[in-house]
Design an enzyme around this catalytic site. Structure first.
Site, PDB file in Angstrom:
ATOM      1  N   ASP A  12      -3.985  -3.922   4.564  1.00  0.00           N
ATOM      2  CA  ASP A  12      -2.630  -3.625   4.100  1.00  0.00           C
ATOM      3  C   ASP A  12      -1.867  -3.012   5.261  1.00  0.00           C
ATOM      4  O   ASP A  12      -2.444  -2.302   6.082  1.00  0.00           O
ATOM      5  CB  ASP A  12      -2.654  -2.647   2.921  1.00  0.00           C
ATOM      6  CG  ASP A  12      -1.255  -2.448   2.345  1.00  0.00           C
ATOM      7  OD1 ASP A  12      -0.712  -3.401   1.759  1.00  0.00           O
ATOM      8  OD2 ASP A  12      -0.698  -1.357   2.516  1.00  0.00           O
ATOM      9  N   HIS A 160       1.378   2.878  -1.377  1.00  0.00           N
ATOM     10  CA  HIS A 160       2.081   2.622  -0.114  1.00  0.00           C
ATOM     11  C   HIS A 160       1.511   3.429   1.052  1.00  0.00           C
ATOM     12  O   HIS A 160       2.173   3.630   2.054  1.00  0.00           O
ATOM     13  CB  HIS A 160       3.591   2.796  -0.243  1.00  0.00           C
ATOM     14  CG  HIS A 160       4.192   1.743  -1.117  1.00  0.00           C
ATOM     15  ND1 HIS A 160       4.295   0.429  -0.737  1.00  0.00           N
ATOM     16  CD2 HIS A 160       4.679   1.814  -2.372  1.00  0.00           C
ATOM     17  CE1 HIS A 160       4.833  -0.273  -1.709  1.00  0.00           C
ATOM     18  NE2 HIS A 160       5.075   0.551  -2.726  1.00  0.00           N
ATOM     19  N   ASP A 165      -4.094   1.562  -0.105  1.00  0.00           N
ATOM     20  CA  ASP A 165      -3.745   0.271  -0.708  1.00  0.00           C
ATOM     21  C   ASP A 165      -4.754  -0.813  -0.342  1.00  0.00           C
ATOM     22  O   ASP A 165      -5.041  -1.698  -1.157  1.00  0.00           O
ATOM     23  CB  ASP A 165      -2.328  -0.140  -0.332  1.00  0.00           C
ATOM     24  CG  ASP A 165      -1.281   0.674  -1.085  1.00  0.00           C
ATOM     25  OD1 ASP A 165      -1.655   1.513  -1.935  1.00  0.00           O
ATOM     26  OD2 ASP A 165      -0.084   0.475  -0.826  1.00  0.00           O
TER      27      ASP A 165
END
Length: 185
Positions: A12, A160, A165
């Protein structure tokens, strides 16, 4: 049958905007999907001053702070590449896995090529949204993370923070892979 392993890595990223080159990769989080305690994370110095205020609002990251404290992109990508290499044996392949993989992969690919000259993941990525759609037969609109979480009931949730994530995505991938796909083999 091949003895080559495929090592699935959930990745991510957080960025300053929608496209690499014009906007910066700000943080990377990654973990082995089937061994999620093996992790990598870093924050990077921006390569441009351009940013979308909404992107920074979502991440809580500061361009000014990252200019001071972030890693130089070459160093960050070199460290990421070395971490990836530590996960595999000769002949194994490493598979980039992401939730909306085209977005995350585009930044990682751009940065690997720009700063190291090659991408250890190669030219492809496995998208969790598409995998879920194929495994369940759902519509594209039902591949939003909230809809998938409603169905799979993961323990983690998205925040986030790139590493968190990546671990959340890994949990979703394992649920799809082990619970949905394995039951159809």
């Amino acid at each position: 049958m091949s003895d080559k392993r495929e090592v699935f890595v959930s990745v991510d990223v957080e960025t300053s905007g929608p496209i690499p080159g014009e906007f910066s990769l700000l943080s990377i989080g990654a973990c082995c999907i089937f061994n999620p305690e093996k992790t990598f994370t870093c924050k990077l110095k921006p390569i441009t001053d351009a940013f979308d205020p909404k992107a920074l609002e979502v991440t809580g990251l500061s361009m000014d702070e990252l200019k001071k404290c972030g890693l130089e992109p070459h160093s960050a990508m070199s460290s990421f590449s070395q971490w990836l290499a530590s996960l595999i044996d000769r002949g194994d392949s490493i598979v980039f896995v992401g939730f909306n993989a085209p977005f995350d992969w585009s930044f990682v690919n751009y940065y690997f090529h720009r700063f190291l000259g090659e991408n250890p993941f190669g030219f492809a990525a496995l998208d969790i949204k598409a995998l879920y759609m194929g495994a369940t037969g759902c519509s594209w609109r039902d591949t939003r993370s909230s809809k998938i979480a409603e169905h799979l009931k993961p323990r983690l949730s998205g925040t986030h923070d790139a590493l968190h994530d990546a671990q959340y995505q890994a949990e979703i991938f394992r649920s799809i892979w082990c619970d949905l796909i394995a039951s159809h083999r």
